[in-house]
Design a protein around this motif. Structure first.
Motif, PDB file in Angstrom:
ATOM      1  N   ASN A 196      -2.589  -8.106   5.210  1.00 18.26           N
ATOM      2  CA  ASN A 196      -2.018  -8.258   3.873  1.00 18.26           C
ATOM      3  C   ASN A 196      -0.579  -7.747   3.829  1.00 18.26           C
ATOM      4  N   ALA A 197      -0.332  -6.625   4.500  1.00 14.40           N
ATOM      5  CA  ALA A 197       1.026  -6.079   4.523  1.00 14.40           C
ATOM      6  C   ALA A 197       1.987  -7.023   5.230  1.00 14.40           C
ATOM      7  N   ILE A 198       1.539  -7.633   6.316  1.00 12.16           N
ATOM      8  CA  ILE A 198       2.399  -8.547   7.074  1.00 12.16           C
ATOM      9  C   ILE A 198       2.658  -9.827   6.283  1.00 12.16           C
ATOM     10  N   THR A 199       1.607 -10.414   5.726  1.00 15.04           N
ATOM     11  CA  THR A 199       1.775 -11.694   5.026  1.00 15.04           C
ATOM     12  C   THR A 199       2.594 -11.563   3.748  1.00 15.04           C
ATOM     13  N   THR A 200       2.694 -10.347   3.212  1.00 18.32           N
ATOM     14  CA  THR A 200       3.523 -10.133   2.013  1.00 18.32           C
ATOM     15  C   THR A 200       4.869  -9.500   2.346  1.00 18.32           C
ATOM     16  N   GLY A 201       5.111  -9.210   3.625  1.00 14.01           N
ATOM     17  CA  GLY A 201       6.383  -8.599   4.016  1.00 14.01           C
ATOM     18  C   GLY A 201       6.539  -7.185   3.508  1.00 14.01           C
ATOM     19  N   ASN A 202       5.441  -6.445   3.383  1.00 18.60           N
ATOM     20  CA  ASN A 202       5.442  -5.093   2.819  1.00 18.60           C
ATOM     21  C   ASN A 202       5.506  -4.064   3.948  1.00 18.60           C
ATOM     22  N   VAL A 203       6.705  -3.616   4.286  1.00 19.56           N
ATOM     23  CA  VAL A 203       6.885  -2.683   5.401  1.00 19.56           C
ATOM     24  C   VAL A 203       6.222  -1.347   5.099  1.00 19.56           C
ATOM     25  N   GLU A 204       6.418  -0.818   3.909  1.00 17.15           N
ATOM     26  CA  GLU A 204       5.816   0.471   3.549  1.00 17.15           C
ATOM     27  C   GLU A 204       4.289   0.361   3.546  1.00 17.15           C
ATOM     28  N   GLY A 205       3.770  -0.758   3.055  1.00 16.20           N
ATOM     29  CA  GLY A 205       2.326  -0.973   3.074  1.00 16.20           C
ATOM     30  C   GLY A 205       1.780  -1.012   4.489  1.00 16.20           C
TER      31      GLY A 205
END
Length: 412
Positions: A196-205
């Motif tokens: 989910n973090a990768i597919t949304t581009g969420n580095v902190e996540g």
């Protein structure tokens, strides 16, 4: 060291108290030095300790202490697989943990190590990089109140420049359409949070996911611990690059990145290096997705056009069929063509040729494939047809482009 009060009146416990607890948790060899590199008297047993490299090699001690003073918190791995951890404490004191062996070492290495430092041959204490890093972070955080992710600290200290350089070199000769299908039995929540973090581009996540409690709940994929670490890293790299593909990134580009990381994992000699490479790949994929999503948002294209672009990237190595794509996207081909030209200022056919040339440029820069192989891979009618299209799009022939862009990696 007596108990003191800080400026707010809170009690500051002596370093000796913390070290006494540390010894109960894990009996690692610890040393306390003053800023002049001499032992702090309260922690010196006043014996020669002919096995202690910090007493038999004063110059070596000074080098280690100086590195810790400069970085304040570090793992020093100049003598891998023997490493040293350090924290700069209050009152100009330097805490050193080590020597620590992060893998099993044979007797020959122990003899050479002892001889190098004029010490008696004794096998170094053995523990993992993760345990050593955790001890250092606990001490550092208690002193400074600073919160540091365990994965960030290990990556900064364990993922050395030579590993990154070797990874980049792999792209000069690697391109494969092979995809790995083997998956480990990871906790589903751990794997899903990373995807989910990768597919949304969420580095902190992503960082939070990699530092969650599930990160230590991994399966065992081999009786050999190093082989198991490599297998887990390969699975993680595959998951990360597939998540990036699902987010809309180019299949060929992500396969190239995946293969480069996997080949470097295979060359790892230590478990920590394999894990660090997998995390570096996940971070790279997340950053690329974040950039892609940001650029797509800035373009403000409609959903049908976005889906058409994703379809084209996923089928870039095939002969294009507008009718098949339109049927797949459940939209009329004429309306899609009109909408595409309005929003992209280019026809679908020209866009596909441009994307094929972008992929071809990447292959020319980072692989040893011949012009004929690239032409066939990207479904050009012939090598000469590929050359004509390439010349029209770039102003130079494929051969000239390859010669002027020899092995110029931009992935890390």
């Amino acid at each position: 060291m007596d108990i003191q009060n800080d400026e707010k009146g809170a009690k500051i416990l002596p370093l000796s108290y913390g070290l006494s607890l540390l010894k109960q948790l894990l009996p690692v060899p610890t040393h306390i030095f003053k800023s002049d590199c001499h032992y702090y008297e309260k922690f010196d047993n006043n014996e020669y300790d002919d096995w202690n490299v910090f007493k038999t090699d004063f110059d070596f001690r000074c080098r280690i202490v100086q590195k810790i003073k400069e970085s304040r918190l570090t793992i020093i791995s100049d003598e891998k697989p023997v490493v040293y951890g350090g924290v700069a404490c209050a009152d100009e004191l330097i805490l050193v943990i080590g020597p620590i062996s992060i893998t099993e070492i044979d007797q020959s290495f122990c003899k050479l190590y002892a001889l190098k430092h004029n010490a008696v041959n004794v096998a170094p204490f053995n523990c993992t990089v993760q345990k050593l890093a955790s001890i250092l972070l606990l001490i550092h955080s208690s002193i400074t109140g600073e919160y540091i992710y365990l994965s960030d600290f290990i990556n900064d200290t364990a993922l050395s420049e030579d590993i990154i350089e070797n990874t980049n070199r792999q792209f000069a000769r690697i391109f494969s359409e092979q995809s790995l299908n083997t998956r480990t039995h990871n906790p589903s929540q751990f794997e899903e949070s990373i995807k989910n973090a990768i597919t949304t581009g969420n580095v902190e996540g992503l960082k939070q996911a990699l530092n969650s409690i599930y990160a230590s709940m991994r399966g065992t994929l081999s009786r050999n611990s190093l082989r198991s670490a490599k297998n887990l890293a390969i699975v993680d790299i595959t998951i990360a690059t597939r998540a990036a593909i699902d987010a809309g990134l180019s299949v060929e580009e992500m396969y190239t990145i995946s293969d480069g990381f996997i080949m470097e994992v295979e060359d790892c000699k230590y478990e920590a290096d394999a894990a660090a490479l997998a995390q570096a790949c996940a971070l790279r994929c997340t950053q690329k997705v974040a950039k892609y999503l940001s650029e797509r948002k800035a373009r403000s294209t409609s959903l049908p056009v976005d889906r058409a672009c994703q379809y084209i990237d996923h089928h870039i190595n095939e002969k294009f069929d507008l009718t098949s794509m339109s049927n797949k996207l459940k939209i009329s081909s004429s309306y899609l063509s009109k909408l595409f030209r309005q929003e992209k200022n280019i026809s679908i056919g020209d866009y596909i040729r441009r994307r094929k040339i972008e992929i071809a440029k990447m292959l020319l820069r980072t692989t040893d494939r011949s012009l004929g192989e690239i032409a066939m891979l990207l479904s050009f009618n012939s090598q000469s047809h590929f050359g004509r299209v390439f010349l029209k799009e770039t102003g130079m022939t494929p051969a000239a482009y390859k010669n002027s862009n020899a092995i110029r990696d931009s992935f890390l």
